[in-house]
Write an enzyme that holds these catalytic residues in place. Sequence first.
Site, PDB file in Angstrom:
ATOM      1  N   HIS A  20      -6.944  -6.859   0.049  1.00  0.00           N
ATOM      2  CA  HIS A  20      -6.993  -5.430  -0.231  1.00  0.00           C
ATOM      3  C   HIS A  20      -6.330  -5.134  -1.581  1.00  0.00           C
ATOM      4  O   HIS A  20      -5.321  -5.738  -1.927  1.00  0.00           O
ATOM      5  CB  HIS A  20      -6.270  -4.639   0.860  1.00  0.00           C
ATOM      6  CG  HIS A  20      -6.814  -4.860   2.231  1.00  0.00           C
ATOM      7  ND1 HIS A  20      -6.306  -5.825   3.085  1.00  0.00           N
ATOM      8  CD2 HIS A  20      -7.817  -4.255   2.904  1.00  0.00           C
ATOM      9  CE1 HIS A  20      -6.985  -5.789   4.224  1.00  0.00           C
ATOM     10  NE2 HIS A  20      -7.907  -4.863   4.141  1.00  0.00           N
TER      11      HIS A  20
ATOM     12  N   HIS B 269       0.804  -1.230   0.000  1.00  0.00           N
ATOM     13  CA  HIS B 269       0.000   0.000   0.000  1.00  0.00           C
ATOM     14  C   HIS B 269       0.834   1.275   0.000  1.00  0.00           C
ATOM     15  O   HIS B 269       0.307   2.352  -0.315  1.00  0.00           O
ATOM     16  CB  HIS B 269      -0.920   0.036   1.222  1.00  0.00           C
ATOM     17  CG  HIS B 269      -1.999  -0.987   1.219  1.00  0.00           C
ATOM     18  ND1 HIS B 269      -2.886  -1.130   0.168  1.00  0.00           N
ATOM     19  CD2 HIS B 269      -2.344  -1.931   2.134  1.00  0.00           C
ATOM     20  CE1 HIS B 269      -3.739  -2.114   0.445  1.00  0.00           C
ATOM     21  NE2 HIS B 269      -3.428  -2.613   1.624  1.00  0.00           N
TER      22      HIS B 269
ATOM     23  N   ASP C 145      -5.226 -12.421   4.050  1.00  0.00           N
ATOM     24  CA  ASP C 145      -6.330 -11.796   4.765  1.00  0.00           C
ATOM     25  C   ASP C 145      -7.667 -11.990   4.055  1.00  0.00           C
ATOM     26  O   ASP C 145      -8.695 -11.460   4.491  1.00  0.00           O
ATOM     27  CB  ASP C 145      -6.053 -10.308   5.016  1.00  0.00           C
ATOM     28  CG  ASP C 145      -5.407  -9.597   3.849  1.00  0.00           C
ATOM     29  OD1 ASP C 145      -5.244 -10.212   2.772  1.00  0.00           O
ATOM     30  OD2 ASP C 145      -5.032  -8.418   4.002  1.00  0.00           O
TER      31      ASP C 145
END
Length: 384
Positions: free
Chosen positions: A169, A131, A256
């Site tokens: 994500h 990220h 995740d």
Amino acid sequence: MTGPVTVVWDEALCAYDFGPEHPLRPARAALTMVLAREAGLLDKATVVEPLELSGADLARVHDLDYLAAVKAASGSGRPVPDHGLAPGDNPPFRGMHEAATLVCGATVAAAAAVLGAEPAHAFSPAGGLHHAMPGQASGFCIYNDPAVAIAWMLEQGVGRVAYVDVDVHHGDGVEAVFADDPRVLTVSVHESGRYLFPGTGFAHEVGEGDARGTIANLPLPPSTTDDLYLPAFDAVVPKLVRAFEPEVLVTQLGCDSHYTDPLAHLGLTTRAYAELARRLHDLAHTVAKGRWLATGGGGYQWAAVAPRAWCGYLAEMVGTRLPERLPDAYLSQASERFGVVLDPRTADDVVALRSEHRERVERGVARAIEMVRANLFPLHGLSV
């Protein structure tokens, strides 16, 4: 179908630590290495230490003023809110610059192993901080080690790199770094940004200019389970990677997406990760001549899931499988060193959706596949 395998590790990588109350626990990578050792995976691999990186290595990806801000916060422990270094996701801590640089050095060491004389696989379990932006910390990520490693490989003369991110994500930082670079294909399969941080990564985003067609996002609805996720992956990812013809495959293996993860809403099990490992391994050999660099990533069931997931990928790399029951020596160390009592079973039970939810999720998955294929496949000469 395997080759030399390198694992990059040093206990000092655990210094990338936002504190005991933060969901990103460095112990997950350390526990992964314990399982890898006790399951015999490291007997089939070479373990090396991270490389020492210079400021120039980081500056291929990160802005100079951001590097200066991280160094300042690292020395003082004080927030720099303008660069995302503040209480919450990215709280500054003393030694942060050195710890984040070491993570990048680990993934660059994996890249160096992959580019060795003999095409190889390499795994950087502490890596996957996808990220971080050129000038901003984001989503628990200070420096973007996958991007730093990809930029390093391009500097070494690699012509084309495919980056496949299966973290729950969106891999927004890596995508942003290479958005205008036609040498890098970024593919992210994630929970839709309509429901989850960072709120980006939609199917209509394909890149612009010379890099048009090098951004691919497959956003999936909450509750997507193994039996829906894997066909969606198969419908999009292998075809795009094969059409791109990369020299190296880089994968971010965040786990995740697991059905028990507290920070997201997908419904995968470790069985899906084993299947993904086989698919990615096949792509590495059939498209990239065996050159496969893998990193860790997200995973907030740090003890119960991350070690099993990542060792499943490593087992695929070295040409074996994890035992059905986790080794007793591993379970003992997990309890004694890390304070956790673990289920001894390696595999999860199958997760099934109730019929009233399944139809809705199926429709969402089908729409995502349809959109990404319609937007991207013609740009690569593929039939929709």
